[in-house]
Design a protein around this motif. Sequence first.
Motif, PDB file in Angstrom:
ATOM      1  N   MET A   1      45.128  60.756 -29.072  1.00 51.84           N
ATOM      2  CA  MET A   1      44.594  61.909 -28.847  1.00 51.84           C
ATOM      3  C   MET A   1      45.950  62.737 -27.658  1.00 51.84           C
ATOM      4  O   MET A   1      46.667  61.696 -27.406  1.00 51.84           O
ATOM      5  N   ASN A   2      46.417  63.773 -27.036  1.00 51.26           N
ATOM      6  CA  ASN A   2      47.239  64.161 -26.200  1.00 51.26           C
ATOM      7  C   ASN A   2      46.950  63.815 -25.200  1.00 51.26           C
ATOM      8  O   ASN A   2      45.867  63.723 -24.145  1.00 51.26           O
ATOM      9  N   ARG A   3      48.118  63.157 -24.269  1.00 51.35           N
ATOM     10  CA  ARG A   3      48.200  62.981 -23.222  1.00 51.35           C
ATOM     11  C   ARG A   3      47.439  64.558 -21.879  1.00 51.35           C
ATOM     12  O   ARG A   3      48.335  65.410 -22.033  1.00 51.35           O
ATOM     13  N   PRO A   4      46.130  64.297 -20.949  1.00 49.36           N
ATOM     14  CA  PRO A   4      46.040  65.457 -20.348  1.00 49.36           C
ATOM     15  C   PRO A   4      47.068  66.142 -19.490  1.00 49.36           C
ATOM     16  O   PRO A   4      47.722  65.191 -19.233  1.00 49.36           O
ATOM     17  N   PRO A   5      47.407  67.420 -18.844  1.00 52.96           N
ATOM     18  CA  PRO A   5      47.601  68.079 -18.277  1.00 52.96           C
ATOM     19  C   PRO A   5      46.490  67.282 -16.799  1.00 52.96           C
ATOM     20  O   PRO A   5      45.936  67.169 -16.640  1.00 52.96           O
ATOM     21  N   ALA A   6      48.220  67.485 -15.911  1.00 53.60           N
ATOM     22  CA  ALA A   6      47.589  66.964 -14.362  1.00 53.60           C
ATOM     23  C   ALA A   6      46.666  67.890 -13.958  1.00 53.60           C
ATOM     24  O   ALA A   6      45.186  67.483 -13.089  1.00 53.60           O
ATOM     25  N   HIS A   7      46.266  69.660 -14.090  1.00 52.60           N
ATOM     26  CA  HIS A   7      45.116  70.076 -13.400  1.00 52.60           C
ATOM     27  C   HIS A   7      45.301  71.480 -14.783  1.00 52.60           C
ATOM     28  O   HIS A   7      46.089  71.314 -15.989  1.00 52.60           O
ATOM     29  N   ILE A   8      43.904  71.340 -14.606  1.00 56.09           N
ATOM     30  CA  ILE A   8      43.137  72.050 -16.141  1.00 56.09           C
ATOM     31  C   ILE A   8      42.712  73.715 -15.251  1.00 56.09           C
ATOM     32  O   ILE A   8      41.951  73.422 -14.231  1.00 56.09           O
ATOM     33  N   ARG A   9      43.392  74.829 -15.522  1.00 54.30           N
ATOM     34  CA  ARG A   9      42.356  76.277 -14.731  1.00 54.30           C
ATOM     35  C   ARG A   9      41.175  76.172 -14.957  1.00 54.30           C
ATOM     36  O   ARG A   9      40.651  76.350 -15.980  1.00 54.30           O
ATOM     37  N   PHE A  10      40.262  76.965 -14.066  1.00 57.85           N
ATOM     38  CA  PHE A  10      39.209  77.485 -14.547  1.00 57.85           C
ATOM     39  C   PHE A  10      38.978  78.738 -13.497  1.00 57.85           C
ATOM     40  O   PHE A  10      38.716  78.688 -12.134  1.00 57.85           O
ATOM     41  N   GLY A  11      38.882  80.166 -13.630  1.00 62.73           N
ATOM     42  CA  GLY A  11      38.260  81.241 -13.085  1.00 62.73           C
ATOM     43  C   GLY A  11      39.698  81.219 -12.090  1.00 62.73           C
ATOM     44  O   GLY A  11      38.817  81.388 -10.411  1.00 62.73           O
ATOM     45  N   CYS A  13      41.409  78.536 -10.365  1.00 66.43           N
ATOM     46  CA  CYS A  13      41.711  77.651  -9.754  1.00 66.43           C
ATOM     47  C   CYS A  13      42.228  76.443 -10.953  1.00 66.43           C
ATOM     48  O   CYS A  13      41.311  76.543 -11.484  1.00 66.43           O
ATOM     49  N   GLU A  14      42.641  75.765  -9.669  1.00 65.06           N
ATOM     50  CA  GLU A  14      42.933  74.719 -10.653  1.00 65.06           C
ATOM     51  C   GLU A  14      42.138  73.622 -10.116  1.00 65.06           C
ATOM     52  O   GLU A  14      41.323  72.690  -9.139  1.00 65.06           O
ATOM     53  N   LEU A  15      41.461  72.916 -11.486  1.00 66.36           N
ATOM     54  CA  LEU A  15      40.189  71.708 -11.796  1.00 66.36           C
ATOM     55  C   LEU A  15      41.364  70.151 -11.591  1.00 66.36           C
ATOM     56  O   LEU A  15      42.484  70.000 -12.461  1.00 66.36           O
ATOM     57  N   THR A  16      41.391  69.564 -11.162  1.00 67.11           N
ATOM     58  CA  THR A  16      42.338  68.496 -11.382  1.00 67.11           C
ATOM     59  C   THR A  16      41.339  66.744 -11.291  1.00 67.11           C
ATOM     60  O   THR A  16      41.612  66.764 -12.955  1.00 67.11           O
ATOM     61  N   ARG A  17      40.106  66.615 -11.243  1.00 59.23           N
ATOM     62  CA  ARG A  17      39.752  65.212 -11.955  1.00 59.23           C
ATOM     63  C   ARG A  17      38.530  65.155 -12.192  1.00 59.23           C
ATOM     64  O   ARG A  17      38.590  64.868 -13.117  1.00 59.23           O
ATOM     65  N   SER A  18      37.281  66.122 -11.394  1.00 58.59           N
ATOM     66  CA  SER A  18      36.480  66.747 -12.051  1.00 58.59           C
ATOM     67  C   SER A  18      36.694  67.919 -13.151  1.00 58.59           C
ATOM     68  O   SER A  18      37.596  68.814 -12.597  1.00 58.59           O
ATOM     69  N   ARG A  19      36.074  68.036 -14.728  1.00 57.75           N
ATOM     70  CA  ARG A  19      37.336  69.126 -15.245  1.00 57.75           C
ATOM     71  C   ARG A  19      35.917  69.278 -16.189  1.00 57.75           C
ATOM     72  O   ARG A  19      35.678  70.213 -17.159  1.00 57.75           O
ATOM     73  N   HIS A  20      34.850  69.126 -16.523  1.00 54.33           N
ATOM     74  CA  HIS A  20      32.989  69.142 -16.115  1.00 54.33           C
ATOM     75  C   HIS A  20      32.866  70.611 -15.337  1.00 54.33           C
ATOM     76  O   HIS A  20      32.597  70.744 -14.014  1.00 54.33           O
ATOM     77  N   PHE A  38      40.252  77.422 -19.284  1.00 57.52           N
ATOM     78  CA  PHE A  38      40.324  75.953 -19.501  1.00 57.52           C
ATOM     79  C   PHE A  38      40.107  76.003 -20.738  1.00 57.52           C
ATOM     80  O   PHE A  38      40.138  74.512 -20.919  1.00 57.52           O
ATOM     81  N   ILE A  39      39.390  76.279 -22.008  1.00 56.92           N
ATOM     82  CA  ILE A  39      38.887  76.219 -22.742  1.00 56.92           C
ATOM     83  C   ILE A  39      40.881  75.996 -23.275  1.00 56.92           C
ATOM     84  O   ILE A  39      41.025  75.102 -23.977  1.00 56.92           O
TER      85      ILE A  39
END
Length: 83
Positions: A1-11, A13-20, A38-39
Motif C-alpha cells: 500500500m502507498n504511504r498516505p499523504p499527511a492530509h486528505i481534503r473533504f469539503g 477542509c484538510e483532514l489530518t488524523r481522522s479520515r472517516h 476525498f475520494i
Amino acid sequence: MNRPPAHIRFGGCELTRSRHVCAFFNSPDEAYKSSMSFISEGFACGHKAVHFVNPGSIGSHLERLQCEGVDKGSRGGASEMDE
C-alpha cells in the motif's frame, strides 16, 4: 500500500488524523463537489472504498470518477466498477 499523504481534503477542509466522514447533502452535485477530492486522494494513496450508488446513477458516478482521474482499471476487477 502507498504511504498516505499527511492530509486528505473533504469539503474544502484538510483532514489530518481522522479520515472517516459522514455528511448529508441537498443534491448529488453538492455531494460530488464536496467529496470528490476525498475520494480521489484516498484512491491515490491506496485506500479502498465502497460506494453505494442508485442503479440509475452508476454511469454518471463512474464518469465523475474518471473526470477526477480515478482509473477504474486500477481499482480492482473491472466488474467492481462497471455498470
